[in-house]
Motif scaffolding. Structure first.
Motif, short mmCIF file in Angstrom:
data_model
loop_
_atom_site.label_atom_id
_atom_site.label_comp_id
_atom_site.label_asym_id
_atom_site.label_seq_id
_atom_site.Cartn_x
_atom_site.Cartn_y
_atom_site.Cartn_z
N ILE A 125 0.82 -1.22 0.00
CA ILE A 125 0.00 0.00 0.00
C ILE A 125 0.85 1.26 0.00
CG2 ILE A 125 -0.30 -0.05 2.53
CD1 ILE A 125 -2.70 1.37 -0.16
N ILE A 128 1.29 3.08 -3.09
CA ILE A 128 0.08 3.67 -3.70
C ILE A 128 -0.36 4.94 -2.98
CG2 ILE A 128 -2.38 3.26 -4.17
CD1 ILE A 128 -1.65 0.25 -4.48
N TYR A 129 -0.43 4.88 -1.64
CA TYR A 129 -1.00 6.08 -0.99
C TYR A 129 0.07 7.15 -0.70
CZ TYR A 129 -0.43 3.75 3.71
OH TYR A 129 0.01 3.12 4.83
N THR A 132 0.91 8.28 -5.37
CA THR A 132 1.47 7.06 -5.97
C THR A 132 2.92 7.34 -6.37
OG1 THR A 132 0.82 7.63 -8.22
CG2 THR A 132 -0.77 6.36 -6.93
N MET A 138 6.84 12.00 -11.14
CA MET A 138 6.48 13.15 -11.98
C MET A 138 6.74 14.46 -11.26
SD MET A 138 5.68 12.21 -14.94
CE MET A 138 5.03 13.73 -15.59
C1 LIG Z 1 -5.73 1.62 2.09
C2 LIG Z 1 -5.81 3.04 1.59
C3 LIG Z 1 -5.82 4.08 2.50
C4 LIG Z 1 -5.91 5.41 2.05
N1 LIG Z 1 -5.94 6.41 2.98
C5 LIG Z 1 -6.11 7.68 2.57
C6 LIG Z 1 -6.22 8.77 3.52
O1 LIG Z 1 -6.17 8.54 4.73
N2 LIG Z 1 -6.40 10.04 3.07
C7 LIG Z 1 -6.47 10.31 1.71
O2 LIG Z 1 -6.63 11.46 1.35
N3 LIG Z 1 -6.36 9.31 0.80
C8 LIG Z 1 -6.19 8.01 1.19
N4 LIG Z 1 -6.10 7.01 0.25
C9 LIG Z 1 -6.20 7.36 -1.17
C10 LIG Z 1 -4.84 7.36 -1.83
O3 LIG Z 1 -4.12 8.52 -1.47
C11 LIG Z 1 -5.05 7.23 -3.35
O4 LIG Z 1 -5.53 5.92 -3.60
C12 LIG Z 1 -3.78 7.50 -4.12
O5 LIG Z 1 -3.38 8.85 -4.05
C13 LIG Z 1 -3.94 7.13 -5.62
O6 LIG Z 1 -5.05 7.78 -6.18
P1 LIG Z 1 -6.11 6.93 -6.98
O7 LIG Z 1 -6.42 5.68 -6.20
O8 LIG Z 1 -7.23 7.85 -7.34
O9 LIG Z 1 -5.35 6.48 -8.29
P2 LIG Z 1 -5.23 7.27 -9.68
O10 LIG Z 1 -4.91 8.71 -9.41
O11 LIG Z 1 -6.41 6.97 -10.54
O12 LIG Z 1 -3.94 6.59 -10.29
C14 LIG Z 1 -3.97 5.33 -11.02
C15 LIG Z 1 -2.61 5.12 -11.66
O13 LIG Z 1 -2.35 6.14 -12.62
C16 LIG Z 1 -1.16 6.85 -12.33
N5 LIG Z 1 -1.32 8.26 -12.62
C17 LIG Z 1 -2.39 9.06 -12.35
N6 LIG Z 1 -2.16 10.31 -12.75
C18 LIG Z 1 -0.93 10.33 -13.31
C19 LIG Z 1 -0.13 11.34 -13.91
N7 LIG Z 1 -0.55 12.60 -14.03
N8 LIG Z 1 1.11 11.01 -14.36
C20 LIG Z 1 1.54 9.75 -14.25
N9 LIG Z 1 0.82 8.75 -13.71
C21 LIG Z 1 -0.39 9.02 -13.23
C22 LIG Z 1 -0.91 6.57 -10.84
O14 LIG Z 1 0.46 6.64 -10.54
C23 LIG Z 1 -1.46 5.16 -10.66
O15 LIG Z 1 -0.49 4.23 -11.03
C24 LIG Z 1 -5.99 5.69 0.67
C25 LIG Z 1 -5.95 4.63 -0.26
C26 LIG Z 1 -5.87 3.32 0.18
C27 LIG Z 1 -5.86 2.21 -0.84
#
Ligand SMILES: Cc1cc2nc3c(=O)[nH]c(=O)nc-3n(C[C@H](O)[C@H](O)[C@H](O)COP(=O)(O)OP(=O)(O)OC[C@H]3O[C@@H](n4cnc5c(N)ncnc54)[C@H](O)[C@@H]3O)c2cc1C
Length: 289
Positions: A125, A128-129, A132, A138
């Motif tokens: 995790i 990811i969080y 990512t 980037m």
């Molecule tokens: C268990 C868990 C706990 C979490 N806890 C919190 C929390 O407490 N508070 C909070 O605010 N958030 C929390 N999150 C959310 C977490 O911060 C996001 O899941 C994370 O930032 C990724 O965003 P997304 O899931 O929307 O993926 P997306 O933004 O959709 O990304 C999908 C993929 O595309 C890539 N990508 C996206 N945009 C670009 C770009 N411009 N350039 C290159 N690559 C790109 C990413 O690197 C990734 O590989 C949590 C998530 C999980 C799974």
């Protein structure tokens, strides 16, 4: 550490150089070079990245408390530049190390009973969080490199080059310093490549971002190992400290120099490959086999 205990306990196969314990049915996993390679990778990256985290925390303090405005600025520049590296490389390597430690267990690593699969899942995790790791990369190449005319990355290059120059003059660290200098050269060349090729096609920067973050991670952790090796050599020469601990630092630094630093060249060549092959396929062709 669990994998180390397991490798000392589990008996499987014989040492390539002949039975280490002929009276036992088999030798322990520890005699196998490939098992040691896995354990050394975990040790070298974990200790190096912990040192880099502590160095980063020190920059945060210096950003506020250093004696001069210039030093406060440099600390702010360095921690701004290296934050995506510490997060991105730290958590990518954390996951790699967890799966490598799982591998040491063989089949026992895969099943629930030994607990290793939970470490792997927990480590996953962090990639990811909190942004990512792709987005961290980037941030590094798209924002941090160019900020203030590249002031931060120039400060980082200077820091590494100064430490390399000092360490080359000392026999105990000269070889490590020469290898780190080559990795720094790969990082500098990659930075120049982005400058020359990023403007005409921004995808060239996006395509190399993660490779660049890892290249900078190798150099940054390399500096930490250079410092640890230099400190260990100084204490050994002075007859101070725990000799076994200090010897282990020198051996682990050598492992990092021989096994991790050369990857800088491969990452540079990935970056210099640019975006063409990455962007060429029509989306539907990703489904064709
Ligand atoms: C268990 C868990 C706990 C979490 N806890 C919190 C929390 O407490 N508070 C909070 O605010 N958030 C929390 N999150 C959310 C977490 O911060 C996001 O899941 C994370 O930032 C990724 O965003 P997304 O899931 O929307 O993926 P997306 O933004 O959709 O990304 C999908 C993929 O595309 C890539 N990508 C996206 N945009 C670009 C770009 N411009 N350039 C290159 N690559 C790109 C990413 O690197 C990734 O590989 C949590 C998530 C999980 C799974």
């Amino acid at each position: 550490q669990n994998a180390v205990h397991y490798a000392r306990d589990r008996r499987q196969g014989r040492a390539l150089t002949g039975p280490a314990e002929p009276n036992e049915k088999a030798d322990t996993l520890f005699v196998h070079p490939d098992v040691r390679r896995m354990l050394m990778e975990g040790k070298a990256w974990t200790e190096g990245l912990r040192a880099l985290c502590l160095w980063g925390a020190l920059q945060v303090d210096l950003e506020h408390k250093a004696g001069s405005e210039e030093d406060r600025q440099t600390a702010a520049d360095l921690i701004g530049l290296l934050t995506p590296v510490i997060k991105g490389v730290g958590t990518d390597k954390g996951y790699d190390i967890a799966t490598t430690a799982q591998q040491v267990y063989g089949g026992h690593g895969y099943i629930q009973e030994w607990g290793m699969e939970q470490y792997v899942r927990d480590a996953r995790i962090a990639q990811i969080y909190e942004g990512t790791n792709g987005v961290q990369a980037m941030d590094l190449v798209g924002r941090k490199l160019a900020q203030n005319g590249g002031r931060a990355v120039q400060a980082f290059f200077k820091l590494v080059a100064d430490e390399v120059a000092a360490a080359k003059a000392v026999e105990a660290t000269a070889d490590f310093a020469a290898r780190l200098e080559r990795a720094l050269g790969d990082l500098q060349a990659s930075t120049m490549w982005f400058m020359a090729n990023g403007m005409k096609n921004p995808n060239n920067v996006g395509a190399g971002a993660v490779a660049y973050m890892h290249l900078m991670g190798i150099v940054a952790v390399g500096v930490m190992w250079l410092r640890m090796a230099a400190a260990a050599a100084r204490l050994i020469a002075a007859g101070e400290g725990d000799r076994a601990f200090l010897d282990a630092k020198l051996v682990t630094a050598r492992f990092f120099a021989e096994r991790a630093l050369p990857n800088a060249g491969a990452l540079r060549r990935q970056i210099e490959g640019g975006a063409e092959a990455i962007m060429a396929l029509p989306e539907e062709m990703f489904l064709a086999a």
